[in-house]
Design an enzyme around this catalytic site. Structure first.
Site, PDB file in Angstrom:
ATOM      1  N   GLU A   1       0.832  -1.197   0.000  1.00 29.62           N
ATOM      2  CA  GLU A   1       0.000   0.000   0.000  1.00 29.62           C
ATOM      3  C   GLU A   1       0.869   1.251   0.000  1.00 29.62           C
ATOM      4  O   GLU A   1       1.999   1.234   0.486  1.00 29.62           O
ATOM      5  CB  GLU A   1      -0.914   0.009   1.235  1.00 29.62           C
ATOM      6  CG  GLU A   1      -1.860  -1.168   1.300  1.00 29.62           C
ATOM      7  CD  GLU A   1      -2.768  -1.149   2.510  1.00 29.62           C
ATOM      8  OE1 GLU A   1      -3.676  -1.990   2.567  1.00 29.62           O
ATOM      9  OE2 GLU A   1      -2.565  -0.285   3.404  1.00 29.62           O
TER      10      GLU A   1
ATOM     11  N   GLU B   1      10.349  -8.412  -1.866  1.00 27.03           N
ATOM     12  CA  GLU B   1      10.228  -9.225  -0.636  1.00 27.03           C
ATOM     13  C   GLU B   1      11.020  -8.649   0.532  1.00 27.03           C
ATOM     14  O   GLU B   1      11.504  -9.381   1.393  1.00 27.03           O
ATOM     15  CB  GLU B   1      10.648 -10.687  -0.883  1.00 27.03           C
ATOM     16  CG  GLU B   1      10.035 -11.334  -2.098  1.00 27.03           C
ATOM     17  CD  GLU B   1       8.512 -11.301  -2.125  1.00 27.03           C
ATOM     18  OE1 GLU B   1       7.904 -10.566  -1.341  1.00 27.03           O
ATOM     19  OE2 GLU B   1       7.941 -12.016  -2.951  1.00 27.03           O
TER      20      GLU B   1
ATOM     21  N   THR C   1      13.413  -5.005   2.049  1.00 25.88           N
ATOM     22  CA  THR C   1      14.733  -4.388   1.913  1.00 25.88           C
ATOM     23  C   THR C   1      15.773  -5.115   2.762  1.00 25.88           C
ATOM     24  O   THR C   1      15.450  -5.976   3.587  1.00 25.88           O
ATOM     25  CB  THR C   1      14.673  -2.923   2.367  1.00 25.88           C
ATOM     26  OG1 THR C   1      14.309  -2.890   3.759  1.00 25.88           O
ATOM     27  CG2 THR C   1      13.654  -2.135   1.558  1.00 25.88           C
TER      28      THR C   1
END
Length: 377
Positions: free
Chosen positions: A123, A359, A361
């Site tokens: 989001e 997936e 940092t």
């Protein structure tokens, strides 16, 4: 899978990467699109259902063997790799929570490649986790969904969005749920985002949901299971796959750098004869082998259902740092010509940067790893 059959599959994948996929990569870069014809070809060749159970129409490839295939395919084009990666992982969070009817309606068509489903978690104004803000409320036999999602891969052509949201009024993991949202859902607006630095053609979308009406029958599992399914079922094996993608990209960059060092002559001497370039190649090759070992170990643990989140994060964290170092050195060996569009090393350099964020940092991976060791203490 029997070793002889698997070796044949690897050979076929290698020939495909070094043949048709090279031309396909050029086309994707030129057009900026990765259309359904590419999905159809990958499906016909059997690359979209490698890992799914045979009982559901998949090929049942053990995860450690699958990693060898994704490593090869990652040496073609970033968007091709993402297609294979998504299709071979997105069934995983569904399987523990769907009922028999949903298995027939959603999971089997997904595995067969009859529909395109994309993971829909991220989001604009929250992290990809327990602070998600997209909400749902019950309205008769439907849910009304409100919120935003963005950076949704293949949002330009997806048939379904595997969307994660929460019941209004809930916090944390409580009340989170997973919904299969059809593309033509009333109240769903899909806007295609600007092109990315690398992985051209991945078709990222920004979704706005305003009282988007989704049947309750499209709820997967129960409220409260959404994030557990999203993170536990999908995330760890996906992180290992991304890590092995880095290995594949780095191997291709190394091979291109070696070719360039042998071809380029300066002051009457090939670059390959210069000690500094030899040092670069030695460092790159060693770095790749270390990352590969981490990935292979994590893959074997996944096969045995013994994988810990920290082990997946270690593979992802180290491999991303490795591919940065390797592609930097490869571009340095190429010199200025490698910086120009149309050069494969230039595209690899851009494609590799996506792995920084996919997936989670490096900071996210380090937090997972540290938590494991502090919890042990």
């Amino acid at each position: 899978m029997d070793d002889k059959i698997f070796q044949k599959l690897k050979c076929e994948a290698r020939e495909y990467v070094n043949g048709p996929l090279r031309k396909m990569s050029q086309r994707i870069e030129e057009t900026g699109e990765c259309g359904k014809d590419i999905w159809d070809e990958l499906r016909a060749r059997g690359y979209l259902n490698l890992t799914a159970p045979e009982s559901l129409g998949g090929r049942g490839l053990p995860f450690s063997q699958y990693l060898e295939i994704i490593k090869l395919l990652s040496q073609s084009h970033g968007s091709v790799r993402v297609i294979v990666h998504v299709c071979n992982g997105i069934w995983r969070p569904l399987l523990p929570i769907v009922n028999d009817e949903q298995k027939e309606r959603f999971v089997k068509p997904l595995i067969a490649g009859d529909v395109i489903t994309t993971f829909t978690l991220t989001e604009p104004n929250s992290g990809s986790g327990a602070d998600l803000k997209t909400t749902v409320r019950k309205d008769g036999s439907d849910y009304l969904v409100n919120g935003e999602k963005w950076m949704i891969s293949f949002g330009d052509i997806a048939d379904y969005f595997l969307l994660f949201a929460r019941l209004e009024g809930t916090t944390g993991y409580d009340g989170t749920l997973a919904l299969m949202v059809p593309r033509d859902t009333q109240g769903l607006e899909i806007r295609i985002m600007p092109g990315t630095m690398g992985q051209t053609g991945t078709g990222h979308a920004h979704l706005e949901l305003k009282d988007a009406r989704v049947p309750v029958a499209n709820l997967l599992g129960e409220p409260g299971q959404g994030l557990i399914a999203a993170l536990n079922g999908f995330l760890d094996p996906s992180r290992i796959s991304v890590a092995m993608t880095c290995v594949g990209l780095a191997e291709r960059a190394l091979n291109l750098a070696i070719e360039r060092a042998n071809e380029r002559v300066t002051f009457g001497k090939p670059l390959a004869k210069r000690q500094l370039i030899q040092s670069y190649i030695a460092e790159m090759a060693t770095d790749i082998e270390a990352a590969k070992a981490l990935c292979q170990n994590a893959g074997k643990l996944q096969d045995r259902e013994a994988l810990l989140p920290a082990q997946a994060s270690m593979a992802k964290f180290y491999s991303v740092e490795m591919v940065k170092r390797v592609t930097d050195k490869a571009l340095q060996i190429f010199g200025g010509i490698g910086y120009f569009k149309g050069s494969e090393i230039e595209r690899i350099y851009r494609d590799a940067r996506m792995q920084w964020f996919e997936e989670g940092t490096a900071e996210t991976q380090k937090a997972v790893i540290a938590k494991h060791f502090f919890d042990k203490g």
